[in-house]
Design a protein around this motif. Sequence first.
Motif, PDB file in Angstrom:
ATOM      1  N   MET A   1      -7.617  -1.975   2.292  1.00  0.00           N
ATOM      2  CA  MET A   1      -8.690  -1.852   1.080  1.00  0.00           C
ATOM      3  C   MET A   1      -8.637  -3.198   0.397  1.00  0.00           C
ATOM      4  SD  MET A   1      -8.772   0.726  -2.208  1.00  0.00           S
ATOM      5  CE  MET A   1      -7.319   0.181  -3.010  1.00  0.00           C
ATOM      6  N   ASN A   2      -9.707  -3.764   0.104  1.00  0.00           N
ATOM      7  CA  ASN A   2      -9.720  -5.093  -0.607  1.00  0.00           C
ATOM      8  C   ASN A   2     -10.412  -4.501  -2.208  1.00  0.00           C
ATOM      9  OD1 ASN A   2     -10.591  -7.401  -1.860  1.00  0.00           O
ATOM     10  ND2 ASN A   2     -11.240  -8.586   0.089  1.00  0.00           N
ATOM     11  N   LYS A   3      -9.406  -4.358  -3.021  1.00  0.00           N
ATOM     12  CA  LYS A   3      -9.748  -3.662  -4.160  1.00  0.00           C
ATOM     13  C   LYS A   3     -10.493  -4.690  -5.169  1.00  0.00           C
ATOM     14  CE  LYS A   3      -7.602  -1.630  -8.317  1.00  0.00           C
ATOM     15  NZ  LYS A   3      -6.285  -1.265  -8.839  1.00  0.00           N
ATOM     16  N   GLN A   4     -10.475  -6.018  -4.877  1.00  0.00           N
ATOM     17  CA  GLN A   4     -10.971  -6.971  -5.567  1.00  0.00           C
ATOM     18  C   GLN A   4     -12.422  -7.100  -5.140  1.00  0.00           C
ATOM     19  OE1 GLN A   4      -9.626 -10.931  -5.321  1.00  0.00           O
ATOM     20  NE2 GLN A   4     -11.046 -11.976  -6.941  1.00  0.00           N
ATOM     21  N   LEU A   5     -12.948  -6.898  -3.957  1.00  0.00           N
ATOM     22  CA  LEU A   5     -14.260  -6.721  -3.533  1.00  0.00           C
ATOM     23  C   LEU A   5     -14.834  -5.516  -3.919  1.00  0.00           C
ATOM     24  CD1 LEU A   5     -16.249  -7.560  -1.321  1.00  0.00           C
ATOM     25  CD2 LEU A   5     -15.137  -5.809   0.268  1.00  0.00           C
ATOM     26  N   LEU A   6     -14.207  -4.356  -4.006  1.00  0.00           N
ATOM     27  CA  LEU A   6     -14.730  -3.108  -4.383  1.00  0.00           C
ATOM     28  C   LEU A   6     -15.121  -3.063  -5.957  1.00  0.00           C
ATOM     29  CD1 LEU A   6     -12.510  -0.482  -2.504  1.00  0.00           C
ATOM     30  CD2 LEU A   6     -14.672  -1.121  -2.129  1.00  0.00           C
ATOM     31  N   GLU A   7     -13.886  -3.635  -6.732  1.00  0.00           N
ATOM     32  CA  GLU A   7     -14.467  -3.977  -8.073  1.00  0.00           C
ATOM     33  C   GLU A   7     -15.697  -4.792  -8.274  1.00  0.00           C
ATOM     34  OE1 GLU A   7     -10.802  -5.162  -9.334  1.00  0.00           O
ATOM     35  OE2 GLU A   7      -9.968  -3.290  -9.832  1.00  0.00           O
ATOM     36  N   GLN A   8     -15.938  -5.974  -7.609  1.00  0.00           N
ATOM     37  CA  GLN A   8     -16.990  -6.752  -7.971  1.00  0.00           C
ATOM     38  C   GLN A   8     -18.102  -6.184  -7.279  1.00  0.00           C
ATOM     39  OE1 GLN A   8     -17.243 -10.137  -9.276  1.00  0.00           O
ATOM     40  NE2 GLN A   8     -19.147  -9.377  -9.388  1.00  0.00           N
ATOM     41  N   GLN A   9     -18.010  -5.509  -6.263  1.00  0.00           N
ATOM     42  CA  GLN A   9     -19.210  -4.706  -5.854  1.00  0.00           C
ATOM     43  C   GLN A   9     -19.902  -3.582  -6.529  1.00  0.00           C
ATOM     44  OE1 GLN A   9     -20.024  -2.153  -1.664  1.00  0.00           O
ATOM     45  NE2 GLN A   9     -19.836  -4.241  -1.337  1.00  0.00           N
ATOM     46  N   ALA A  10     -18.753  -2.870  -7.101  1.00  0.00           N
ATOM     47  CA  ALA A  10     -19.102  -1.699  -8.010  1.00  0.00           C
ATOM     48  C   ALA A  10     -19.936  -2.398  -9.370  1.00  0.00           C
ATOM     49  CB  ALA A  10     -17.968  -1.048  -8.543  1.00  0.00           C
ATOM     50  N   LEU A  11     -19.426  -3.445  -9.838  1.00  0.00           N
ATOM     51  CA  LEU A  11     -19.999  -4.078 -10.876  1.00  0.00           C
ATOM     52  C   LEU A  11     -21.377  -4.606 -10.827  1.00  0.00           C
ATOM     53  CD1 LEU A  11     -19.522  -5.313 -13.774  1.00  0.00           C
ATOM     54  CD2 LEU A  11     -19.085  -7.686 -12.787  1.00  0.00           C
ATOM     55  N   ASN A  12     -21.810  -4.997  -9.551  1.00  0.00           N
ATOM     56  CA  ASN A  12     -23.026  -5.473  -9.050  1.00  0.00           C
ATOM     57  C   ASN A  12     -23.962  -4.287  -9.009  1.00  0.00           C
ATOM     58  OD1 ASN A  12     -21.852  -7.967  -8.789  1.00  0.00           O
ATOM     59  ND2 ASN A  12     -21.745  -8.023  -6.511  1.00  0.00           N
ATOM     60  N   VAL A  13     -23.308  -3.128  -8.501  1.00  0.00           N
ATOM     61  CA  VAL A  13     -24.324  -1.888  -8.242  1.00  0.00           C
ATOM     62  C   VAL A  13     -24.404  -1.515  -9.575  1.00  0.00           C
ATOM     63  CG1 VAL A  13     -24.257   0.306  -7.836  1.00  0.00           C
ATOM     64  CG2 VAL A  13     -23.479  -1.202  -5.878  1.00  0.00           C
ATOM     65  N   ARG A  14     -23.688  -1.429 -10.586  1.00  0.00           N
ATOM     66  CA  ARG A  14     -23.941  -0.989 -12.154  1.00  0.00           C
ATOM     67  C   ARG A  14     -24.982  -1.997 -12.676  1.00  0.00           C
ATOM     68  NH1 ARG A  14     -18.416   0.818 -11.734  1.00  0.00           N
ATOM     69  NH2 ARG A  14     -18.737   2.822 -12.508  1.00  0.00           N
ATOM     70  N   GLU A  15     -24.940  -3.461 -12.391  1.00  0.00           N
ATOM     71  CA  GLU A  15     -26.147  -4.225 -12.700  1.00  0.00           C
ATOM     72  C   GLU A  15     -27.496  -3.733 -12.010  1.00  0.00           C
ATOM     73  OE1 GLU A  15     -25.370  -8.021 -11.732  1.00  0.00           O
ATOM     74  OE2 GLU A  15     -23.942  -8.504 -13.338  1.00  0.00           O
ATOM     75  N   HIS A  16     -27.538  -3.423 -10.912  1.00  0.00           N
ATOM     76  CA  HIS A  16     -28.732  -2.876 -10.384  1.00  0.00           C
ATOM     77  C   HIS A  16     -29.105  -1.710 -10.912  1.00  0.00           C
ATOM     78  CE1 HIS A  16     -28.297  -5.876  -7.236  1.00  0.00           C
ATOM     79  NE2 HIS A  16     -27.413  -5.170  -6.627  1.00  0.00           N
TER      80      HIS A  16
END
Length: 282
Positions: A1-16
Motif C-alpha cells: 500500500m502506497n499511503k502517500q499516493l492514497l492520501e494525495q488521491q483522496a485530497l484530489n477527489v475531495r477537490e472534485h
Amino acid sequence: MNKQLLEQQALNVREHVIRMSTGGGCFTGASLSAVDLIVYLYNNFLNITADNLDDPDRDYLFLSKGHDVPALYGTLAEIGILEKERLANHLSIDDHIYWHPNTKIPGIEFHSGSLGHLPSVALGVAMDLKMRKASNKVVCILGDGELNEGSCWEAVLVANAYELDNLVYVIDRNHFQANVRTEDLIPLEPIHNKFTAFGAAVTRINGHDFDDLHRAFSRFPFSKDRLNVVVADTVRGKGLPSIQERADRWFCNFSAEEVEQLLVELHGDTTTQLTSETLIVR
C-alpha cells in the motif's frame, strides 16, 4: 500500500467533489465521507482498471448509496477510467454525469439512487460468480441510513444462506440519514451485533484511516462461506471543518466564490474558513 499516493488521491477527489457542489449542487457531505473508502478500494483491493472494464475476470463495485457518486466520479477520474475534464459537465444536459450513477459513464456497473436495491443486485452477481467458480470479488457500498430499508437485511440473509464469501458489504457509517442523525431517527446500534446475528463476518474500522482499511481488507474473506461486512465509521463532510457533521449539509449548492473558499479550507488554511453564517443554505 502506497499511503502517500492514497492520501494525495483522496485530497484530489475531495477537490472534485467540492467543484461539483455548485451549478445545481450535489450531496457534498455524504460524498466526502465515502472518499477514502472508494479511493482505497480501487487502488488496493479491486481488480478494476481502465483496461479491463469489459473483462469477465474483473471485480465489481456497486455504489448502492448512489448520492455519493461525486466521490466515485472523482476516483474514476483519478485512476484514468473517466476523463477529468468531463467532471466539469456535472449536471450538464450534454453529458450523463449527474446526481446518481449512470451506466453510460465508464466504470459504473449499475444505476442506483433508490436506496436498498443494490445489495440484492450485488449478491446476484456474487452468486453467479460462485456458481461458475470464478474468483472475482464483489463490493457493495451502502449508507447507514439505507439500512432502514428492509431489503438490505433480506439481502444479508440470502447472501449468508448461499455462503457468498466473495461479497463485501461496506457500510459508510457517517451517522446521518439525510438531514437527521441516524440514532435520533431509527437507532442502528449495536450495528456490529445485528450483522453478526444475521450470520455475517463483520469487522468495524475507521473509514478514514488507510492503515485500518488495509488491515481489514487484507484479511478478505473474513470467514469461509460467510458474507463479509465492513462497518466503516466515517465523518460526514470529512475534510471541511465548516460543514463536518452538520445536518444541513446533506445537499449543498455553493456559489463559485464559496467553492473557492472551501478549496482553500480543504488545504488547511483556516483563516478563511467559512462559518455557518457565511455559508448559504440552498
